[in-house]
Design a protein around this motif. Structure first.
Motif, short mmCIF file in Angstrom:
data_model
loop_
_atom_site.label_atom_id
_atom_site.label_comp_id
_atom_site.label_asym_id
_atom_site.label_seq_id
_atom_site.Cartn_x
_atom_site.Cartn_y
_atom_site.Cartn_z
N SER A 33 0.81 -1.22 0.00
CA SER A 33 0.00 0.00 0.00
C SER A 33 0.84 1.27 0.00
O SER A 33 0.33 2.35 -0.26
CB SER A 33 -0.92 0.03 1.22
OG SER A 33 -1.85 -1.01 1.19
N GLY A 34 2.13 1.14 0.33
CA GLY A 34 2.96 2.34 0.43
C GLY A 34 2.52 3.22 1.57
O GLY A 34 2.47 4.45 1.45
N SER A 35 2.21 2.60 2.70
CA SER A 35 1.69 3.35 3.83
C SER A 35 2.11 2.73 5.15
O SER A 35 2.62 1.61 5.18
CB SER A 35 0.16 3.43 3.78
OG SER A 35 -0.42 2.14 3.97
N ILE A 36 1.88 3.46 6.23
CA ILE A 36 2.17 2.99 7.58
C ILE A 36 0.92 3.21 8.43
O ILE A 36 0.46 4.34 8.58
CB ILE A 36 3.36 3.76 8.19
CG1 ILE A 36 4.61 3.56 7.35
CG2 ILE A 36 3.59 3.32 9.64
CD1 ILE A 36 5.70 4.57 7.63
N SER A 37 0.36 2.13 8.94
CA SER A 37 -0.80 2.23 9.82
C SER A 37 -0.31 2.50 11.24
O SER A 37 0.62 1.85 11.71
CB SER A 37 -1.63 0.95 9.79
OG SER A 37 -2.14 0.70 8.51
N VAL A 38 -0.97 3.44 11.93
CA VAL A 38 -0.60 3.79 13.30
C VAL A 38 -1.71 3.30 14.22
O VAL A 38 -2.87 3.73 14.11
CB VAL A 38 -0.42 5.31 13.46
CG1 VAL A 38 0.07 5.64 14.87
CG2 VAL A 38 0.54 5.85 12.41
N ILE A 39 -1.37 2.37 15.11
CA ILE A 39 -2.35 1.76 16.01
C ILE A 39 -2.15 2.28 17.42
O ILE A 39 -1.03 2.26 17.95
CB ILE A 39 -2.22 0.23 15.99
CG1 ILE A 39 -2.56 -0.33 14.60
CG2 ILE A 39 -3.13 -0.41 17.05
CD1 ILE A 39 -2.27 -1.81 14.45
N ASP A 40 -3.22 2.75 18.03
CA ASP A 40 -3.21 3.11 19.45
C ASP A 40 -3.41 1.82 20.24
O ASP A 40 -4.46 1.19 20.16
CB ASP A 40 -4.34 4.10 19.73
CG ASP A 40 -4.39 4.55 21.19
OD1 ASP A 40 -3.73 3.93 22.04
OD2 ASP A 40 -5.10 5.53 21.47
N THR A 41 -2.39 1.41 20.99
CA THR A 41 -2.49 0.13 21.70
C THR A 41 -3.40 0.20 22.92
O THR A 41 -3.68 -0.84 23.53
CB THR A 41 -1.10 -0.38 22.11
OG1 THR A 41 -0.50 0.54 23.03
CG2 THR A 41 -0.20 -0.56 20.90
N ALA A 42 -3.88 1.40 23.27
CA ALA A 42 -4.87 1.50 24.35
C ALA A 42 -6.25 1.08 23.86
O ALA A 42 -7.00 0.41 24.58
CB ALA A 42 -4.92 2.92 24.89
N THR A 43 -6.56 1.44 22.61
CA THR A 43 -7.89 1.16 22.05
C THR A 43 -7.86 0.10 20.96
O THR A 43 -8.90 -0.38 20.52
CB THR A 43 -8.51 2.43 21.47
OG1 THR A 43 -7.66 2.93 20.40
CG2 THR A 43 -8.64 3.51 22.55
N ASP A 44 -6.64 -0.25 20.50
CA ASP A 44 -6.46 -1.19 19.39
C ASP A 44 -7.25 -0.78 18.15
O ASP A 44 -7.97 -1.56 17.53
CB ASP A 44 -6.81 -2.62 19.83
CG ASP A 44 -5.78 -3.18 20.79
OD1 ASP A 44 -4.61 -2.76 20.70
OD2 ASP A 44 -6.15 -4.01 21.65
N THR A 45 -7.08 0.49 17.81
CA THR A 45 -7.67 1.03 16.60
C THR A 45 -6.61 1.78 15.80
O THR A 45 -5.65 2.31 16.37
CB THR A 45 -8.82 2.01 16.91
OG1 THR A 45 -8.33 3.06 17.76
CG2 THR A 45 -9.98 1.32 17.60
N VAL A 46 -6.80 1.81 14.48
CA VAL A 46 -5.92 2.60 13.63
C VAL A 46 -6.33 4.06 13.76
O VAL A 46 -7.46 4.43 13.44
CB VAL A 46 -6.00 2.15 12.16
CG1 VAL A 46 -5.18 3.08 11.26
CG2 VAL A 46 -5.51 0.71 12.01
N VAL A 47 -5.40 4.87 14.25
CA VAL A 47 -5.73 6.28 14.48
C VAL A 47 -5.18 7.19 13.40
O VAL A 47 -5.57 8.36 13.31
CB VAL A 47 -5.19 6.74 15.86
CG1 VAL A 47 -5.93 6.02 16.98
CG2 VAL A 47 -3.69 6.52 16.00
#
Length: 319
Positions: A33-47
């Protein structure tokens, strides 16, 4: 409103820094995808999803992050370069031409040196993190170095050589390979136990993980896992080792006994993983499911599967 303003400002500053007081962020390079997903490990969601302003190519191989979570070092193999990225702004701070077919990247324990495994070039590049100048090009003895790992004391670099079924040992003082260690077959991801000379190396064709005594420079055991072992992560307390298997599972190994204590089903083609600093959550990149599995390390259960980009290569969490 003014009563809560300092608290809101503090929270905003923590987010800009790339972490919160309660839980760090997890960074997932999405290879295709040419991208970096950022996950909040408190909520386990891509922010957030980072693309370096749309500049990343379609072969985002690997990344590492500094100890404060303020700088990302991204292998953009589509453009034969290392991209230094500000995760707070998604702006490029610098680029380094690294040649074709680079894959693994690792930041030294003191955050001063970036090691890049240039797999197709059969060499390791050392980059000064402050100046972004290439300070050394080190030819390995083996073939196709894929992963780079610094020894806990920062004196050596180990490469897993896919093409020659061995590890190179690079002395960082002399900036030369000083030996090699034979492995069971097709080494991939590797990880040291904390404050230890013991190194665990996934062996894809041997369907296991090698336990290597790095001080003695020899393999002392191979622990059987599920098929196509690919990634290795060690718990912060050094009591467990987690091995991602391409067949769709994570093997949990008890360090004291070298026994397999669990096999946890995850997504398709799990590759590289990361664990939170408190050791309670394991994040597994499922390359063929375009997802990240979140494992509760106390119950050994998958808590959630998070959708990310295409072909996630791995997960990185700042220590």
């Amino acid at each position: 409103m003014s009563v809560h303003l300092p608290r809101l400002l503090a929270a905003a500053l923590l987010l800009v820094a790339g972490t919160t007081a309660a839980a760090p962020l997890a960074w997932v390079p999405n290879q295709k995808s040419g991208s970096i997903s950022v996950i909040d490990t408190a909520t386990d969601t891509v922010v957030r999803t980072l693309t370096a302003g749309g500049a990343l190519g379609d072969r985002v191989q690997a990344l590492d992050v500094d100890a404060r979570g303020r700088t990302l070092y991204v292998v953009d193999a589509g453009h034969d370069q290392l991209v230094v990225l500000d995760p707070a702004t998604d702006q490029v701070r610098g680029k380094v031409a690294i040649g074709a077919d680079a894959e693994g990247v690792r930041l030294s324990p003191d955050d001063r040196t970036i090691a890049i495994c240039a797999e197709g070039q059969h060499q390791v590049l050392l980059v000064d993190a402050a100046t972004l100048a290439i300070s050394a090009r080190i030819k390995v003895r083996g073939r196709n170095p894929e992963h780079c790992e610094f020894s806990p004391d920062g004196k050596y670099l180990v490469t897993s050589n896919e093409g020659s079924n061995d590890l190179d040992v690079i002395d960082l003082a002399t900036r030369a390979s000083v030996g090699s260690i034979a492995t069971a077959g097709h080494p991939r991801g590797a990880a040291f136990l904390p404050r230890s000379s013991m190194l665990y190396v996934a062996q894809e064709s041997a369907n296991g993980v090698d336990l290597v005594d790095f001080d003695a420079r020899r393999k002392i055991a191979t622990i059987a896992t599920a098929d196509r072992a690919a990634g290795v992560t060690v718990a912060p307390d050094g009591k467990r080792v987690y091995v991602a298997n391409g067949s769709g599972s994570v093997t949990v190994i008890d360090v004291a006994s070298s026994a397999v204590i669990r096999e946890i089903a995850v997504g398709k083609r799990p590759w590289n993983m990361a664990i939170t600093p408190d050791g309670r959550k394991l994040y597994v990149a499922n390359g063929r499911s375009n997802s990240v599995s979140v494992i509760d390390t106390r119950s050994f259960k998958v808590m959630k599967e998070i959708a990310v980009g295409e072909l996630p290569w791995g997960v990185v969490i700042a220590p």
